[in-house]
Scaffold this motif. Sequence first.
Motif, short mmCIF file in Angstrom:
data_model
loop_
_atom_site.label_atom_id
_atom_site.label_comp_id
_atom_site.label_asym_id
_atom_site.label_seq_id
_atom_site.Cartn_x
_atom_site.Cartn_y
_atom_site.Cartn_z
N CYS A 118 0.70 1.58 7.76
CA CYS A 118 1.12 1.96 6.42
C CYS A 118 2.64 2.08 6.39
N ASP A 170 -6.35 12.13 -1.15
CA ASP A 170 -5.98 10.74 -0.88
C ASP A 170 -4.95 10.65 0.24
N TRP A 217 0.72 -5.67 -0.36
CA TRP A 217 0.54 -4.23 -0.17
C TRP A 217 0.75 -3.51 -1.49
N GLN A 236 -4.24 -4.62 1.23
CA GLN A 236 -5.52 -4.59 0.52
C GLN A 236 -6.63 -4.77 1.54
N ARG A 261 -10.08 0.98 0.57
CA ARG A 261 -9.24 1.27 -0.59
C ARG A 261 -10.04 1.83 -1.76
N ASP A 262 -11.32 1.48 -1.84
CA ASP A 262 -12.13 1.95 -2.97
C ASP A 262 -12.47 3.43 -2.87
N VAL A 275 -1.45 3.33 -2.35
CA VAL A 275 -2.82 3.83 -2.47
C VAL A 275 -2.93 4.99 -3.46
N TYR A 316 -5.03 5.00 8.10
CA TYR A 316 -3.88 4.12 8.35
C TYR A 316 -2.76 4.69 9.22
#
Length: 518
Positions: free
Chosen positions: A440, A403, A465, A499, A503-504, A468, A411
């Motif tokens: 970010c 991640d 925000w 968002q 993000r998924d 994550v 980002y």
Amino acid sequence: MLSHSATNMAEDNKVPTEENATMLQAFEWYIPDDHTHWKRLARDAGKYREIGITAMWIPPPTKASAPSGNGYDIYDLWDLGEFDQKGSIATKWGHKDDLVALANVAERAGVLLYADAVLNHKAAADETERCRVAEVDPEDRTRFISDPYEIEGWLGFTFPGRGDKYSSMKWHWEHFSGTDYNSENEKTAIYKILGDFKSWAQSVDNEKGNFDYLMFADIDHSHPDVKKDINDWGIWIAKLLSLRGFRFDAVKHFSEEYLAEFISVLKANVHEDFFFVGEFWKDSLSDMLAYLDRLDGHKFSLFDAPLVYNFSQASKTESYDLRQVFDGTLVQARPIAAVTLVMNHDTQPHQALEAPIEGFFKPLAYALILLRRDGYPCVFWGDLEGISGEFKEEPSCGGQLADIILARKLYAYGTQDDYFDYATCVGWVRRGTWDRPNGCAVVMSNAGEGEKRMFVGEEHEGEIWTDVLGWQRGEVHIGADGFADFKCPATSMAIWVNQVPGRDQFGTFKAGKGFGKE
């Protein structure tokens, strides 16, 4: 004021922001010797690319002294797992056909390959040869501690399993500058080979007087036959595997003059933009900078060893001042030449250069190399996928290193504003670019809960925000002035992002299974 058409033209003339480059060291020391690693990498190359890996540094693909050898005990440059030599056809990592298949898969996936080149020495000779030597002081290789005499050294490399395929060169004592074993009396020492035009290479590190000799049979890169064979091999393997770079092992120990020649040959015959990085493992920034200066003009990089030692110290020192984490590092002094890292196969647990980094600090360290502007980050396989064998370890960062890599891909662009204003809690903001506008905000603490008021831009007014990683709960609302208060848990970090699409993808990487939802 620009007209609408002129505005569109200005936008059209903007240079697109390239995706951040991220290297994966695609192995660790204890991977099982099941000869299937090339297949593993081929299976997951596309999945690594999805999370943001743009290049893979693969282990030495050449035949080692034994089927379980990782390749640093190199026997034959020209055997990539094709010939029955030293106990097997395959290398520890697999068969040549599997390696070529990996190269094809990686190219289709858009992942560059860098091969580990072990050019300092050779091991497991086929025959002994008599040669004249003198013993030298292990702590000062410029000082003789014996008179000249003859030994029976393992210095004859005839490659009976390969014959003359690809290369007809056979290696003999005159192709080496030193060795470490006399089979005549079974004595181990550092033997300097004597003969016409024989000497230690001078363009090497001056530790121990002259650090040309490292291990096994030390290659003499001044010999014309040696230079031609290695140069030919470099061109051959680079074209065969569509390589875009080399990682050079033990560059402190072999001729800088020859390395510069090899680089020039590759650029002239394969690709001008070839990437070259050396393992110059020394906690001395001045020595590293001097080495790079001597290779000026060859676009050479080094792994940032001082940064690794800073990370290790930071993780073990209570209330370490995070504002000093880049002090004395290559990425601070010369970012364009720095390959940043947290751990590698030499510094992982129970290895010769072990540099322990406490588990809580691993995510902080990776954020410091992946989410900031400077350096070319290299992620360690053992941290992403776990360490195998007797010293087994689970993937670091709570299994969420993927991640952090993905956050870099999506980002970590644009201007970097630092908030390094408190010893145990620091942060920074990446403001994004015209075509990657999201940016970010990163905050980390090596003590209690952390909080930073940081500016992300007035254009983000009203946005919501979140972290994550999911480690810091809650939402942050960006104010009309572009500021917000960003938090992180104690001895942890958070990566705050709007968002936005993508993000998924977070939280779906499964170690050992690659990226994707099951």
